[in-house]
Enzyme design. Structure first.
Site, PDB file in Angstrom:
ATOM      1  N   GLY A 116      17.377 125.041 -36.150  1.00  0.00           N
ATOM      2  CA  GLY A 116      17.741 124.440 -34.879  1.00  0.00           C
ATOM      3  C   GLY A 116      18.894 123.471 -35.015  1.00  0.00           C
ATOM      4  O   GLY A 116      19.356 123.161 -36.108  1.00  0.00           O
ATOM      5  N   ILE A 117      19.369 123.010 -33.870  1.00  0.00           N
ATOM      6  CA  ILE A 117      20.421 122.006 -33.849  1.00  0.00           C
ATOM      7  C   ILE A 117      19.964 120.839 -32.980  1.00  0.00           C
ATOM      8  O   ILE A 117      19.091 120.981 -32.121  1.00  0.00           O
ATOM      9  CB  ILE A 117      21.757 122.571 -33.326  1.00  0.00           C
ATOM     10  N   GLY A 139      23.275 116.888 -35.488  1.00  0.00           N
ATOM     11  CA  GLY A 139      22.823 117.474 -36.741  1.00  0.00           C
ATOM     12  C   GLY A 139      22.474 118.931 -36.554  1.00  0.00           C
ATOM     13  O   GLY A 139      22.328 119.424 -35.432  1.00  0.00           O
ATOM     14  N   ASP A 156       7.539 117.807 -44.044  1.00  0.00           N
ATOM     15  CA  ASP A 156       8.995 117.913 -44.189  1.00  0.00           C
ATOM     16  C   ASP A 156       9.607 116.532 -44.421  1.00  0.00           C
ATOM     17  O   ASP A 156      10.582 116.153 -43.778  1.00  0.00           O
ATOM     18  CB  ASP A 156       9.597 118.563 -42.945  1.00  0.00           C
TER      19      ASP A 156
END
Length: 222
Positions: free
Chosen positions: A17-18, A12, A124
């Site tokens: 960020g990844i 993702g 979140d």
């Protein structure tokens, strides 16, 4: 570095960020990479103490010159992925009758309650951050993920509580270290509504969601 971060096996990607599949401590994990200046060390230290079946496990963290790497529990997918057209949502929904949906909602409610009891705010909550893991008997456990590691979180208005959306509208403020238990619970309710309505946002289509939330005008829940 004590972990292996496989950029060729991406799970993702977000604004800050990844996440890729990786290896740490002899096990396969999800490794999240965030730019150093976006990391929140205070929340990271608190997350290390979390231990609950409905919260993604935090194993390890380390840095290089530019990034912070977080080794996390590897799951099978996210709620939004399972309900996307690319993932055959009909098959997923047939495997989730109402009693199972309610059980999974209870799992997530228990997980968020635990987070709050530890003095943390998620900030979140959205379907992308509901991860699903299956055991050998194909039984599912739902877990909250991806909170507290980045200073900037949840700028997606369609998953925000109205008071947070109003704050953005009035002040053009960034949501940095903002949010309360109340705003978390509101966002949690949006996620539950999305799940129960088979992937539809409770407050309608994309361009109307923000205004409908402020007006408390539900569209997709009877």
């Amino acid at each position: 570095m004590s972990h292996i971060f496989d950029l060729n096996n991406k799970l993702g990607e977000g604004r800050y960020g990844i996440v890729c599949k990786g290896y740490w401590g002899g096990k396969t994990v999800a490794v999240k990479r965030i730019q150093l200046h976006q990391c929140c060390n205070q929340e990271e230290n608190a997350m290390k103490k979390l231990d609950h079946p409905n919260v993604v496990k935090f194993f390890h963290a380390e840095s290089d010159q530019h990034f912070r790497y977080y080794c996390l529990e590897l799951c099978d997918g996210s709620l939004d992925q399972m309900l996307s057209k690319d993932k055959d949502p009909e098959k997923f929904l047939k495997a989730h009758p109402m009693f199972l949906q309610l059980r999974n909602i209870y799992q997530l409610a228990t997980g968020l309650e635990y987070i709050h009891k530890q003095g943390l705010i998620h900030r979140d909550l959205k379907p992308e951050n509901v991860l699903i893991i299956k055991n050998r008997k194909n039984q599912e456990t739902m877990k909250w993920a991806d909170f507290g590691l980045s200073k900037q979180v949840n700028e997606t208005e369609k998953w925000l509580a109205p008071e947070i959306s109003k704050l953005l509208e009035d002040k053009g403020d960034k949501i940095t270290q903002r949010g309360t238990i109340k705003s978390d619970v509101f966002a949690e309710g949006l996620v539950f509504g999305y799940y129960l309505s088979n992937g539809l946002h409770p407050f309608g289509s994309r361009d109307k969601i923000y205004s409908n939330i402020l007006k408390n005008k539900l569209i997709n829940l009877d």
